[in-house]
Design an enzyme around this catalytic site. Sequence first.
Site, short mmCIF file in Angstrom:
data_model
loop_
_atom_site.label_atom_id
_atom_site.label_comp_id
_atom_site.label_asym_id
_atom_site.label_seq_id
_atom_site.Cartn_x
_atom_site.Cartn_y
_atom_site.Cartn_z
N ASN A 123 -1.64 -0.18 7.14
CA ASN A 123 -1.07 -1.45 7.60
C ASN A 123 -0.25 -2.16 6.52
O ASN A 123 -0.10 -3.37 6.54
CB ASN A 123 -2.19 -2.34 8.16
CG ASN A 123 -3.26 -2.61 7.12
OD1 ASN A 123 -3.13 -2.19 5.97
ND2 ASN A 123 -4.30 -3.31 7.51
N GLU A 135 -9.62 -10.77 -7.63
CA GLU A 135 -8.71 -9.63 -7.53
C GLU A 135 -7.61 -9.69 -8.60
O GLU A 135 -7.22 -8.66 -9.16
CB GLU A 135 -8.09 -9.58 -6.13
CG GLU A 135 -9.13 -9.25 -5.06
CD GLU A 135 -8.61 -9.40 -3.63
OE1 GLU A 135 -7.40 -9.69 -3.44
OE2 GLU A 135 -9.41 -9.23 -2.69
N HIS A 143 -1.79 -5.71 1.53
CA HIS A 143 -3.05 -6.42 1.30
C HIS A 143 -2.72 -7.80 0.77
O HIS A 143 -1.81 -7.95 -0.06
CB HIS A 143 -3.90 -5.69 0.25
CG HIS A 143 -5.03 -6.53 -0.28
ND1 HIS A 143 -6.23 -6.65 0.39
CD2 HIS A 143 -5.11 -7.34 -1.37
CE1 HIS A 143 -7.00 -7.50 -0.28
NE2 HIS A 143 -6.36 -7.93 -1.34
N LYS A 147 0.83 -1.21 0.00
CA LYS A 147 0.00 0.00 0.00
C LYS A 147 0.87 1.27 0.00
O LYS A 147 2.09 1.20 0.21
CB LYS A 147 -0.93 -0.05 1.22
CG LYS A 147 -1.95 -1.20 1.16
CD LYS A 147 -2.83 -1.21 2.42
CE LYS A 147 -3.83 -2.34 2.41
NZ LYS A 147 -4.64 -2.38 3.66
N TYR A 191 -12.32 -3.11 -3.08
CA TYR A 191 -12.88 -3.22 -1.72
C TYR A 191 -14.41 -3.26 -1.75
O TYR A 191 -15.05 -2.71 -0.86
CB TYR A 191 -12.39 -2.05 -0.86
CG TYR A 191 -10.97 -2.22 -0.35
CD1 TYR A 191 -10.60 -3.33 0.41
CD2 TYR A 191 -10.00 -1.25 -0.61
CE1 TYR A 191 -9.30 -3.49 0.88
CE2 TYR A 191 -8.70 -1.40 -0.13
CZ TYR A 191 -8.36 -2.52 0.61
OH TYR A 191 -7.07 -2.66 1.10
P1 IDP Z 1 -7.36 -7.26 5.74
O1 IDP Z 1 -6.61 -6.26 4.89
O2 IDP Z 1 -6.53 -7.70 6.93
O3 IDP Z 1 -7.93 -8.41 4.95
P2 IDP Z 1 -10.07 -6.12 5.92
O4 IDP Z 1 -10.99 -6.33 7.08
O5 IDP Z 1 -10.41 -6.79 4.62
O6 IDP Z 1 -8.59 -6.48 6.41
O7 IDP Z 1 -9.99 -4.55 5.70
C1 IDP Z 1 -9.41 -4.00 4.55
C2 IDP Z 1 -8.53 -2.84 4.91
O8 IDP Z 1 -9.34 -1.79 5.45
C3 IDP Z 1 -7.52 -3.12 6.04
O9 IDP Z 1 -6.34 -3.73 5.57
C4 IDP Z 1 -7.26 -1.72 6.59
O10 IDP Z 1 -6.36 -0.99 5.75
C5 IDP Z 1 -8.64 -1.09 6.47
N1 IDP Z 1 -9.43 -1.26 7.72
C6 IDP Z 1 -10.07 -2.36 8.15
N2 IDP Z 1 -10.70 -2.15 9.31
C7 IDP Z 1 -10.45 -0.87 9.62
C8 IDP Z 1 -10.85 -0.03 10.72
O11 IDP Z 1 -11.56 -0.43 11.64
N3 IDP Z 1 -10.38 1.25 10.70
C9 IDP Z 1 -9.59 1.74 9.70
N4 IDP Z 1 -9.22 0.99 8.64
C10 IDP Z 1 -9.63 -0.28 8.61
#
Ligand code: IDP
Length: 136
Positions: A113, A127, A116, A10, A50
């Site tokens: 984070n 994807e 992905h 990212k 997404y």
């Molecule tokens: P993942 O990337 O670990 O599969 P997902 O639940 O699919 O997690 O969420 C997609 C992305 O959305 C996450 O990687 C993160 O960047 C963002 N995200 C998920 N939950 C939150 C939240 O509660 N606050 C802010 N960003 C979030």
Amino acid sequence: MSQRTLVLLKPDTVRRGLVGEVLGRFEAKGLRIVAMDLRTIDGELADQHYAEHVDKAFYPPLREFVTSGPMVAMVLEGDEAVEVVRALNGATDGRKAAPGTIRGDLSLSNRENLVHGSDSEESAAREIKLWFPDLP
Ligand code: IDP
């Protein structure tokens, strides 16, 4: 069973100069790069990628973030690649992710984070088609 999965480094990974560090972990694990591209995406691709999150409260700032600068998109291949990449990435929230994982070692954020990884074989197929439609 050999699998393919979509991985995104990212915009925070690129901005922080961590592409080599993060990519190195995937390579060191033994995953093969079968496609790779540095790309700045628009909101439309973010929404498609997404799709399951577009109605969630955290989505607008997430959309802003993932369109904020270049990402390194890639397809990785290897034995159980989907699960292996998710394990290397660690839990979604960098503050809670286990040490030793990419997020656990390098991120202090729930949103920024770094990585992905597709969450299932079905998601990976969808994807990969979205990001690399011409990949055989
Ligand atoms: P993942 O990337 O670990 O599969 P997902 O639940 O699919 O997690 O969420 C997609 C992305 O959305 C996450 O990687 C993160 O960047 C963002 N995200 C998920 N939950 C939150 C939240 O509660 N606050 C802010 N960003 C979030």
